[in-house]
Design a protein around this motif. Structure first.
Motif, PDB file in Angstrom:
ATOM      1  N   SER A   1       0.859  -1.176   0.000  1.00 12.35           N
ATOM      2  CA  SER A   1       0.000   0.000   0.000  1.00 12.35           C
ATOM      3  C   SER A   1       0.897   1.229   0.000  1.00 12.35           C
ATOM      4  O   SER A   1       2.112   1.134   0.159  1.00 12.35           O
ATOM      5  CB  SER A   1      -0.889   0.008   1.249  1.00 12.35           C
ATOM      6  N   ARG A   2       0.289   2.395  -0.185  1.00 11.88           N
ATOM      7  CA  ARG A   2       1.079   3.631  -0.158  1.00 11.88           C
ATOM      8  C   ARG A   2       1.750   3.816   1.200  1.00 11.88           C
ATOM      9  O   ARG A   2       2.867   4.322   1.293  1.00 11.88           O
ATOM     10  CB  ARG A   2       0.191   4.834  -0.490  1.00 11.88           C
TER      11      ARG A   2
ATOM     12  N   ARG B   1      -2.057   1.275  11.920  1.00  5.66           N
ATOM     13  CA  ARG B   1      -1.898   2.606  12.533  1.00  5.66           C
ATOM     14  C   ARG B   1      -2.535   3.680  11.670  1.00  5.66           C
ATOM     15  O   ARG B   1      -3.138   4.612  12.171  1.00  5.66           O
ATOM     16  CB  ARG B   1      -0.419   2.919  12.753  1.00  5.66           C
ATOM     17  N   THR B   2      -2.378   3.561  10.343  1.00 11.61           N
ATOM     18  CA  THR B   2      -2.900   4.613   9.460  1.00 11.61           C
ATOM     19  C   THR B   2      -4.390   4.518   9.251  1.00 11.61           C
ATOM     20  O   THR B   2      -5.042   5.506   8.931  1.00 11.61           O
ATOM     21  CB  THR B   2      -2.188   4.542   8.098  1.00 11.61           C
TER      22      THR B   2
ATOM     23  N   LEU C   1       4.735  -4.488   8.597  1.00 10.92           N
ATOM     24  CA  LEU C   1       3.977  -3.704   7.628  1.00 10.92           C
ATOM     25  C   LEU C   1       2.488  -3.729   7.943  1.00 10.92           C
ATOM     26  O   LEU C   1       1.788  -2.742   7.715  1.00 10.92           O
ATOM     27  CB  LEU C   1       4.235  -4.236   6.215  1.00 10.92           C
ATOM     28  N   ASP C   2       1.998  -4.842   8.457  1.00 13.56           N
ATOM     29  CA  ASP C   2       0.592  -4.901   8.856  1.00 13.56           C
ATOM     30  C   ASP C   2       0.294  -3.904   9.973  1.00 13.56           C
ATOM     31  O   ASP C   2      -0.777  -3.286  10.011  1.00 13.56           O
ATOM     32  CB  ASP C   2       0.232  -6.315   9.318  1.00 13.56           C
TER      33      ASP C   2
ATOM     34  N   VAL D   1      12.374   1.495  -4.148  1.00 10.70           N
ATOM     35  CA  VAL D   1      11.912   0.477  -3.203  1.00 10.70           C
ATOM     36  C   VAL D   1      10.660  -0.130  -3.809  1.00 10.70           C
ATOM     37  O   VAL D   1       9.700   0.590  -4.088  1.00 10.70           O
ATOM     38  CB  VAL D   1      11.590   1.060  -1.819  1.00 10.70           C
ATOM     39  N   GLY D   2      10.671  -1.430  -4.040  1.00 13.43           N
ATOM     40  CA  GLY D   2       9.521  -2.033  -4.687  1.00 13.43           C
ATOM     41  C   GLY D   2       9.449  -3.524  -4.463  1.00 13.43           C
ATOM     42  O   GLY D   2      10.279  -4.124  -3.780  1.00 13.43           O
TER      43      GLY D   2
END
Length: 289
Positions: free
Chosen positions: A16-17, A201-202, A195-196, A53-54
């Motif tokens: 995700s972004r 958080r967002t 990352l989860d 980064v990808g």
């Protein structure tokens, strides 16, 4: 002709972004520390910057790595899976040259490292990858990376299934007059728990600990001292009138007796007040806000 935004079901995008932004911060921090370690160890101006980064697959990463390369296989005690930190062999040979007192740079041999060269480079690479401990703190992730092995051919590494999604970070590095591209490859499964948490958080509204912190900040703001002035109307004078002022002169304020004074802070009027006294001190009483 396939659409430019066609979805590839063989390579589902798990980013995700928010993930990209979080990993960008991690890698920018690592790049700064990476350059610092090179500069202090080799005593030459060194730079490192993140170029991308990808997400890719493990077999695509292996196919893109030049042969030979310095491939440091990394393990993380706290996380599953293994990663790879890669440096181009010409840069590595220049590093070895500098560590042995040479000037570095120039045309360097492209071959696997000898046992002596491996010992020298291994210590430097271990110092570099240890900076990941500091870099991943922004994800609230504690890692202690270790160099498990050094390889020169990516085809001999079997760290993940070919179709396994990995996070690939690329860095432009410069050591003296040498310039090349370095990569850091980490399995997606290794960082997925962290990352989860970023996504949670967002997406979670500001409640619980966040709202408590906001209230604490607000309460602290109320306790900040602010300088307040109480003033009559401003008076305009010419330069000659100011220079001619002497003891005993009367300076008309042109402020009507019935008009309140102005209460201001940082040049902004916040209230009106009338002058008076309280005990042995001058005071003013706020009559309007």
């Amino acid at each position: 002709m396939p659409s430019s935004d066609a979805y590839d079901f063989r390579r589902p995008n798990r980013f995700s972004r928010e993930h990209v932004r979080a990993l960008q911060i991690v890698n920018e921090t690592f790049a700064r520390q990476f350059a610092t370690v090179l500069s202090t160890t080799l005593r030459v101006v060194s730079q490192a910057s993140v170029t991308s980064v990808g997400q890719t697959t493990y077999d695509e990463y292996v196919a893109s790595v030049p042969n030979p390369s310095l491939l440091a296989v990394l393990s993380f005690d706290e996380l599953p899976g293994q990663g790879v930190f890669q440096l181009p062999m010409d840069i590595v040979m220049g590093v070895v040259d500098r560590l042995l007192g040479g000037p570095g740079g120039g045309n360097q041999p492209s071959r696997a490292l000898s046992d002596i060269e491996t010992g020298l480079v291994r210590r430097l690479v271990q110092r570099i990858v240890l900076e990941l401990t500091y870099s991943f703190e922004s994800l609230d992730l504690v890692v202690h990376p270790k160099v498990v092995n050094l390889e020169s051919d990516a085809q001999f590494m079997q760290l993940a299934p070919p179709a396994e999604p990995v996070i690939l970070s690329r860095f432009d590095i410069r050591i003296g007059d040498q310039q090349a591209v370095s990569t850091l490859c980490l399995p997606f499964a290794t960082l997925q728990p962290a990352l989860d948490k970023v996504g949670a958080r967002t997406s979670t509204p500001r409640t619980g600990a966040d709202s408590v912190a906001a209230r604490q900040v607000e309460q602290r703001l109320y306790a900040v001292p602010v300088e307040v002035t109480v003033a009559f109307r401003e008076v305009s004078l010419t330069s000659s009138e100011v220079l001619a002022l002497a003891v005993g002169d009367v300076l008309p304020l042109r402020h009507p007796v019935a008009e309140p004074l102005s209460v201001a802070t940082d040049g902004i009027r916040v209230a009106a007040a009338v002058p008076g006294s309280q005990g042995q001190r001058l005071a003013c009483q706020v009559v309007s806000a």
